[in-house]
Design a protein around this motif. Structure first.
Motif, mmCIF file in Angstrom:
data_model
loop_
_atom_site.group_PDB
_atom_site.id
_atom_site.type_symbol
_atom_site.label_atom_id
_atom_site.label_comp_id
_atom_site.label_asym_id
_atom_site.label_seq_id
_atom_site.Cartn_x
_atom_site.Cartn_y
_atom_site.Cartn_z
ATOM 1 N N THR A 173 -7.598 41.315 -47.952
ATOM 2 C CA THR A 173 -7.087 40.708 -46.545
ATOM 3 C C THR A 173 -6.547 42.088 -46.176
ATOM 4 N N THR A 174 -7.158 43.667 -46.981
ATOM 5 C CA THR A 174 -6.573 45.136 -45.569
ATOM 6 C C THR A 174 -6.930 44.533 -44.379
ATOM 7 N N SER A 175 -6.855 45.848 -43.678
ATOM 8 C CA SER A 175 -6.880 45.743 -41.874
ATOM 9 C C SER A 175 -8.235 46.479 -42.054
ATOM 10 N N GLN A 176 -8.919 47.356 -43.404
ATOM 11 C CA GLN A 176 -9.696 47.699 -43.542
ATOM 12 C C GLN A 176 -11.342 47.093 -42.674
ATOM 13 N N ASP B 149 -12.584 37.058 -46.498
ATOM 14 C CA ASP B 149 -12.470 38.200 -45.730
ATOM 15 C C ASP B 149 -11.009 37.777 -44.858
ATOM 16 N N MET C 283 -12.219 46.232 -39.898
ATOM 17 C CA MET C 283 -11.458 45.642 -38.708
ATOM 18 C C MET C 283 -12.407 46.410 -37.619
ATOM 19 N N SER D 101 -17.885 41.456 -41.604
ATOM 20 C CA SER D 101 -17.190 42.616 -41.498
ATOM 21 C C SER D 101 -17.908 43.322 -42.743
ATOM 22 N N ILE E 122 -10.050 39.134 -41.832
ATOM 23 C CA ILE E 122 -10.853 39.517 -40.713
ATOM 24 C C ILE E 122 -11.429 38.834 -39.935
#
Ligand code: NAP
Length: 284
Positions: free
Chosen positions: A196-199, A222, A201, A230, A224
């Motif tokens: 759930t991180t933005s890493q 993910d 993207m 991703s 994203i």
């Protein structure tokens, strides 16, 4: 041809908002349902949010979605916020009630769970521990959804530990916070792992997560969807794990919004998914 009773109106308020893919999806559904109406991007500066929300009723809007940066501020503006949005801590959907008042709720968790159930029908939240990486707004909706689905153990890992601790305190139940340094080991024996991180993207570095401990039977997902796959999902797929990307979370949160605005729930069809995928690929 009979004239439509009413021209249906809804939209998404954000700042900026032109990147939003919600209009594509909702306008597809309006056409598919044979309804006269439109769903528009509404570029609303933060200082104008209250006025814009209050204008929904006189303009004849059924409601709107909210995206960055309005999801928190809107909670102070609408007339009623339901328990789900209060717990998640953000509003994703505003509904103009028959008496003209504004009701705020959050459908992101329904989007997350609805997507997993459609993509992996035999997926079960209680099939084993679940690792959730990240503790931002998306993680709050994901954890809420997993708990609604009966998750027995959620290992929550975030770079900033305090934020994860806050979710564990507020949500209680099966959430166990682990330090960021232990994120690789947190995958040991899980049935599902969620980024759930933005890493990962577009334009950001990949999530730094080693998958050696992840069981091959586990589902990797993910939230994203730009890119559609991703680096985390690509690595999981390459070692044999089933994967689900975040596009369906966006699609499935639209269904309950429609029920609240227009009284019908459209379907997330393969055609809709393909159209959205094509639009994302065209922009990358
Ligand atoms: P957010 O509230 O800003 O949270 C960002 C999360 O990413 C935090 O946990 C943050 O950790 C972590 N993070 C940021 N930079 C990091 C780094 N360098 N290393 C490790 N962790 C890092 O954002 P959000 O609203 O939850 O959104 C997160 C992602 O989910 C975005 O890509 C967004 O587009 C996507 N999303 C998708 C949907 C959907 O419908 N599919 C819905 C919501 C969000 P810290 O707490 O340490 O900063």
């Amino acid at each position: 041809m009979a004239k439509a009773e009413k021209f249906l109106l809804a939209g998404v308020m954000g700042w900026p908002v032109m990147h939003s893919r919600s209009p594509l999806m909702h306008n597809y559904w309006l056409k598919q349902q044979g309804l006269a109406g439109t769903y528009v991007p509404l570029a609303i500066e933060p200082k104008d949010l209250a006025e814009a929300l209050r204008a929904l009723r006189p303009l004849g809007f059924a409601g709107c979605n909210l995206t960055i940066p309005h999801k928190l501020e809107a909670m102070k503006i609408v007339d009623r916020v339901d328990d789900v949005a209060t717990k998640i801590g953000a509003i994703s959907c505003v509904v103009v009630q028959p008496d003209g008042s504004l009701f705020g709720t959050n459908n992101d968790w329904l989007g997350f769970i609805g997507n997993l159930k459609q993509q992996v029908p035999d997926w079960r939240a209680d099939a084993g521990p679940i690792a959730v990486i990240g503790a931002g707004g998306g993680a709050r909706a994901v954890c809420y959804g997993l708990m609604q689905e009966g998750a027995k153990e959620i290992r929550l890992v975030n770079r900033t530990r305090d934020k994860a601790e806050r979710i564990a305190e507020e949500f209680g139940g099966p959430i166990k916070v682990l330090p960021w340094e232990q994120r690789h080991d947190a995958l040991d024996g899980v049935g599902t792992v969620v980024n759930t991180t933005s890493q990962g993207m577009v334009g950001l570095p990949a999530l730094d997560l080693q998958l050696d401990m992840l069981p091959r039977s586990a589902l990797a997902t993910d939230i994203i969807y730009t890119p559609l796959e991703s680096p985390f999902l690509a690595a999981a797929r390459e070692r044999g794990n089933r994967t689900v990307n975040g596009l369906g979370m966006l699609l499935h949160q639209g269904k309950p919004a429609w029920r609240l605005w227009f009284g019908v729930e459209p379907e997330v069809t393969p055609e809709l998914r393909e159209m959205m995928e094509r639009s994302i690929l065209a922009d990358l």
